[in-house]
Design a protein around this motif. Sequence first.
Motif, PDB file in Angstrom:
ATOM      1  N   GLU A  97      -9.548   6.323 -26.828  1.00 22.43           N
ATOM      2  CA  GLU A  97     -10.808   7.039 -27.059  1.00 22.43           C
ATOM      3  C   GLU A  97     -11.185   7.948 -25.901  1.00 22.43           C
ATOM      4  N   THR A  98     -10.804   7.577 -24.686  1.00 22.31           N
ATOM      5  CA  THR A  98     -11.123   8.409 -23.523  1.00 22.31           C
ATOM      6  C   THR A  98     -10.058   9.472 -23.263  1.00 22.31           C
ATOM      7  N   GLY A  99      -8.977   9.449 -24.050  1.00 20.40           N
ATOM      8  CA  GLY A  99      -7.924  10.452 -23.907  1.00 20.40           C
ATOM      9  C   GLY A  99      -6.880  10.116 -22.861  1.00 20.40           C
ATOM     10  N   VAL A 100      -6.982   8.940 -22.261  1.00 21.34           N
ATOM     11  CA  VAL A 100      -6.016   8.530 -21.241  1.00 21.34           C
ATOM     12  C   VAL A 100      -4.691   8.130 -21.891  1.00 21.34           C
ATOM     13  N   TYR A 101      -4.773   7.616 -23.110  1.00 25.68           N
ATOM     14  CA  TYR A 101      -3.583   7.148 -23.813  1.00 25.68           C
ATOM     15  C   TYR A 101      -3.433   7.886 -25.138  1.00 25.68           C
ATOM     16  N   ASP A 102      -2.229   8.397 -25.377  1.00 28.51           N
ATOM     17  CA  ASP A 102      -1.911   9.090 -26.627  1.00 28.51           C
ATOM     18  C   ASP A 102      -0.695   8.405 -27.236  1.00 28.51           C
ATOM     19  N   ASP A 103      -0.921   7.647 -28.325  1.00 27.31           N
ATOM     20  CA  ASP A 103       0.184   6.874 -28.903  1.00 27.31           C
ATOM     21  C   ASP A 103       1.235   7.726 -29.596  1.00 27.31           C
ATOM     22  N   SER A 104       1.031   9.035 -29.673  1.00 24.82           N
ATOM     23  CA  SER A 104       2.071   9.904 -30.222  1.00 24.82           C
ATOM     24  C   SER A 104       2.967  10.462 -29.110  1.00 24.82           C
ATOM     25  N   ASN A 105       2.625  10.155 -27.868  1.00 27.12           N
ATOM     26  CA  ASN A 105       3.393  10.628 -26.727  1.00 27.12           C
ATOM     27  C   ASN A 105       4.303   9.501 -26.234  1.00 27.12           C
ATOM     28  N   PRO A 106       5.628   9.673 -26.324  1.00 22.55           N
ATOM     29  CA  PRO A 106       6.549   8.608 -25.918  1.00 22.55           C
ATOM     30  C   PRO A 106       6.398   8.200 -24.448  1.00 22.55           C
ATOM     31  N   ILE A 107       6.033   9.129 -23.596  1.00 18.09           N
ATOM     32  CA  ILE A 107       5.828   8.797 -22.179  1.00 18.09           C
ATOM     33  C   ILE A 107       4.654   7.828 -22.053  1.00 18.09           C
ATOM     34  N   HIS A 108       3.576   8.102 -22.773  1.00 12.73           N
ATOM     35  CA  HIS A 108       2.403   7.224 -22.733  1.00 12.73           C
ATOM     36  C   HIS A 108       2.742   5.842 -23.296  1.00 12.73           C
ATOM     37  N   VAL A 109       3.484   5.810 -24.385  1.00 12.57           N
ATOM     38  CA  VAL A 109       3.850   4.536 -25.026  1.00 12.57           C
ATOM     39  C   VAL A 109       4.706   3.700 -24.073  1.00 12.57           C
ATOM     40  N   ASN A 110       5.700   4.326 -23.452  1.00 12.06           N
ATOM     41  CA  ASN A 110       6.535   3.611 -22.497  1.00 12.06           C
ATOM     42  C   ASN A 110       5.737   3.161 -21.274  1.00 12.06           C
ATOM     43  N   CYS A 111       4.855   4.017 -20.803  1.00  8.23           N
ATOM     44  CA  CYS A 111       4.078   3.703 -19.609  1.00  8.23           C
ATOM     45  C   CYS A 111       3.127   2.530 -19.859  1.00  8.23           C
ATOM     46  N   ILE A 112       2.479   2.516 -21.011  1.00 10.72           N
ATOM     47  CA  ILE A 112       1.546   1.416 -21.283  1.00 10.72           C
ATOM     48  C   ILE A 112       2.303   0.097 -21.442  1.00 10.72           C
ATOM     49  N   ALA A 113       3.470   0.147 -22.061  1.00 13.06           N
ATOM     50  CA  ALA A 113       4.286  -1.066 -22.185  1.00 13.06           C
ATOM     51  C   ALA A 113       4.750  -1.531 -20.810  1.00 13.06           C
ATOM     52  N   TYR A 114       5.190  -0.608 -19.992  1.00 14.00           N
ATOM     53  CA  TYR A 114       5.665  -0.929 -18.645  1.00 14.00           C
ATOM     54  C   TYR A 114       4.560  -1.571 -17.804  1.00 14.00           C
ATOM     55  N   CYS A 115       3.350  -1.076 -17.937  1.00  7.30           N
ATOM     56  CA  CYS A 115       2.237  -1.548 -17.117  1.00  7.30           C
ATOM     57  C   CYS A 115       1.596  -2.838 -17.635  1.00  7.30           C
ATOM     58  N   PHE A 116       1.502  -2.988 -18.962  1.00 11.46           N
ATOM     59  CA  PHE A 116       0.728  -4.094 -19.519  1.00 11.46           C
ATOM     60  C   PHE A 116       1.551  -5.269 -20.047  1.00 11.46           C
ATOM     61  N   MET A 117       2.786  -5.046 -20.465  1.00 13.21           N
ATOM     62  CA  MET A 117       3.553  -6.132 -21.087  1.00 13.21           C
ATOM     63  C   MET A 117       3.795  -7.337 -20.181  1.00 13.21           C
ATOM     64  N   PRO A 118       4.082  -7.154 -18.903  1.00 14.35           N
ATOM     65  CA  PRO A 118       4.252  -8.347 -18.064  1.00 14.35           C
ATOM     66  C   PRO A 118       2.981  -9.216 -18.014  1.00 14.35           C
ATOM     67  N   ILE A 119       1.823  -8.584 -17.977  1.00 15.58           N
ATOM     68  CA  ILE A 119       0.565  -9.333 -17.960  1.00 15.58           C
ATOM     69  C   ILE A 119       0.338 -10.003 -19.307  1.00 15.58           C
ATOM     70  N   LEU A 120       0.587  -9.280 -20.379  1.00 18.47           N
ATOM     71  CA  LEU A 120       0.424  -9.846 -21.717  1.00 18.47           C
ATOM     72  C   LEU A 120       1.371 -11.028 -21.926  1.00 18.47           C
ATOM     73  N   ARG A 121       2.615 -10.881 -21.517  1.00 23.17           N
ATOM     74  CA  ARG A 121       3.599 -11.963 -21.658  1.00 23.17           C
ATOM     75  C   ARG A 121       3.166 -13.195 -20.862  1.00 23.17           C
ATOM     76  N   LYS A 122       2.655 -12.978 -19.638  1.00 25.43           N
ATOM     77  CA  LYS A 122       2.183 -14.088 -18.806  1.00 25.43           C
ATOM     78  C   LYS A 122       1.004 -14.797 -19.485  1.00 25.43           C
ATOM     79  N   GLU A 123       0.053 -14.032 -20.017  1.00 28.75           N
ATOM     80  CA  GLU A 123      -1.105 -14.618 -20.696  1.00 28.75           C
ATOM     81  C   GLU A 123      -0.684 -15.412 -21.933  1.00 28.75           C
ATOM     82  N   LEU A 124       0.256 -14.886 -22.688  1.00 27.30           N
ATOM     83  CA  LEU A 124       0.732 -15.597 -23.876  1.00 27.30           C
ATOM     84  C   LEU A 124       1.441 -16.899 -23.497  1.00 27.30           C
ATOM     85  N   ASN A 125       2.225 -16.872 -22.437  1.00 31.11           N
ATOM     86  CA  ASN A 125       2.894 -18.094 -21.979  1.00 31.11           C
ATOM     87  C   ASN A 125       1.877 -19.140 -21.528  1.00 31.11           C
TER      88      ASN A 125
END
Length: 135
Positions: free
Chosen positions: A3-31
Motif C-alpha cells: 500500500e505504501t509502494g515499497v513492495y510491488d509483487d509484480s516486480n521479481p526483484i521485490h519478490v525475491n528481496c522480500i523472501a530473502y529478508c522475511f523468510m528466515p524470520i517466518l521459518r523461525k516463528e513457525l518452528n
Amino acid sequence: MRETGVYDDSNPIHVNCIAYCFMPILRKELNEAVKFWNTHWIRQSANKEPPGGKPDVIYSIPELHNTENFLVDVTLDDVDVAEDLCIPRHTIRDCDENFIELADIINTDHNLHAPTTVAEAENYYVTLLAHIESV
C-alpha cells in the motif's frame, strides 16, 4: 508495504528481496509455534478420543495414554519412492540463487546483517532494495 509502494509483487526483484529478508524470520516463528503446540497440554475429550496430554508425548509414548502405536512400518523401497516424489528440504530456495549471490555481495560491501525481528526485516528490505536499485 504494498500500500505504501515499497513492495510491488509484480516486480521479481521485490519478490525475491522480500523472501530473502522475511523468510528466515517466518521459518523461525513457525518452528517455535510447532514446538509450542507439540508441548502444550491437550484436554481429553468427553469420548476419550483422542487422548489428552502433550502431543509429543502422546505420539512418542502412546502406551502412557492407553492407546496404541499407529506408526506404520515401511520398506526401504517405500522410502526410495517417497524421496523421489519429494523435494529435499536443503534444496528448497526462498528466492533465486542469483539474487542470493547479489544480496550476499551487497551485505558484505555495506556491512548489512540479517534481521532478527520483523521490524528489522522491513528496514533491511528497504535498505537492500535501495542498494540493488542504485546499481
